[in-house]
Design a protein around this motif. Structure first.
Motif, PDB file in Angstrom:
ATOM      1  N   SER A 152     -15.956  10.243   0.022  1.00 37.64           N
ATOM      2  CA  SER A 152     -15.700  11.497  -0.683  1.00 37.64           C
ATOM      3  C   SER A 152     -14.239  11.600  -1.086  1.00 37.64           C
ATOM      4  O   SER A 152     -13.909  12.131  -2.163  1.00 37.64           O
ATOM      5  N   GLU A 153     -13.361  11.091  -0.257  1.00 34.41           N
ATOM      6  CA  GLU A 153     -11.933  11.094  -0.577  1.00 34.41           C
ATOM      7  C   GLU A 153     -11.597   9.995  -1.588  1.00 34.41           C
ATOM      8  O   GLU A 153     -10.890  10.238  -2.573  1.00 34.41           O
ATOM      9  N   LYS A 157     -12.888  10.753  -5.335  1.00 35.50           N
ATOM     10  CA  LYS A 157     -12.609  12.049  -5.968  1.00 35.50           C
ATOM     11  C   LYS A 157     -12.323  11.913  -7.456  1.00 35.50           C
ATOM     12  O   LYS A 157     -12.809  12.687  -8.282  1.00 35.50           O
TER      13      LYS A 157
END
Length: 283
Positions: A188-189, A192
């Motif tokens: 998820s990081e 992005k």
């Protein structure tokens, strides 16, 4: 319409393409059937070509159900532990449907025995399917996901919680499931800037599946569980949100549905009052 074309409804999975691990039965099949009802394309990578002696369903019977529900299905026999099988599944999905919009990491192995009793074969199986399989399927599908206008990776894994209770109760299983959750946290990081929504979903209560019913006292366990439909409805809500915005979350099914304005969950219960339902692991 290709899988990367936006559907006519912002809250529909019509025309979207899902590649999932497992899904022959249980929660994975329920999520796939909910997507199929919208008219989604579902590719299922699973080992269950032949019926299991104790569990219903194969990847072929699941595909038949998906087609009957209104979707398009691509059954793929393979093992999420094998690099070449995952690569072939991604390629076959791309060839059949023209793209991939959603990766659903559903396949999982479970062994709740204490450390003394867990064989290393079982430990390796859980690590290979749960943690490594999630990483591998997500990684292999990334080039296709980057071409989607609303890409998602959804993993059925719990919120990360370093309370010693969970590791102390089910160390080998917790390590494997948290490996799935760490993949959510990291991707998820990392993704992005690509606009890919990466999230986990976990049930608040026990879910009625064949695995539950085959446990000792399974019929009673099922009665204090919810149907898999609650996970299907929650997954649908997540996957129809904008991936660029909805990312990095460790959702529970109740949390998602409350965000959708649903507060009465009794329709998902199988007989027991709401305050008597069995809480699931890790919550």
């Amino acid at each position: 319409m290709t899988s990367t074309t936006a559907s006519s409804s912002p809250r529909s999975l019509a025309g979207r393409t899902i590649l999932m691990s497992g899904g022959s039965r249980g929660i994975g099949l329920a999520i796939a059937l909910r997507a199929a009802a919208d008219g989604a394309n579902i590719a299922m990578l699973a080992k269950t070509a032949q019926p299991h002696p104790k569990l219903e369903g194969t990847v072929y019977t699941a595909a038949e159900q998906l087609e009957a529900a209104g979707g398009k299905a691509l059954p793929i026999i393979g093992d999420v532990r094998r690099d070449e099988d995952v690569e072939n599944a991604v390629a076959a999905t791309m060839e059949q449907f023209g793209g991939i919009d959603i990766v659903l990491n559903n396949a999982s192995a479970i062994d709740l025995r204490k450390t003394d009793d867990v064989s290393m074969k079982s430990y390796d199986l859980m690590q290979d399917i749960n943690a490594r399989g999630t990483f591998l399927l997500s990684k292999t599908a990334l080039p296709a996901l980057r071409d989607s206008d609303n890409a998602h990776i959804l993993t059925l894994s719990p919120p990360l919680n370093l309370d010693p209770k969970w590791a102390g109760s089910y160390l080998a299983y917790t390590m494997a499931k948290y490996g799935m959750s760490l993949t959510t946290l990291g991707l998820s990081e990392e993704l992005k800037e690509d606009g890919i929504g990466v999230n986990s979903l976990w049930p608040c209560t026990s879910i009625d599946t064949a695995a539950i019913r085959n446990m000792p006292g399974g019929s009673e366990l099922a009665r204090v569980s919810r149907s898999a439909d609650i996970m299907a409805d929650a997954a649908h809500a997540i996957l129809t949100r904008p991936g660029r915005v909805a990312t990095g979350n460790f959702y529970t099914d109740e949390q998602v549905l409350r965000e959708e304005g649903i507060t009465d969950f009794t329709k998902y219960s199988l007989g027991a009052p709401e305050d008597k339902l069995m809480a699931d692991f890790f919550l």
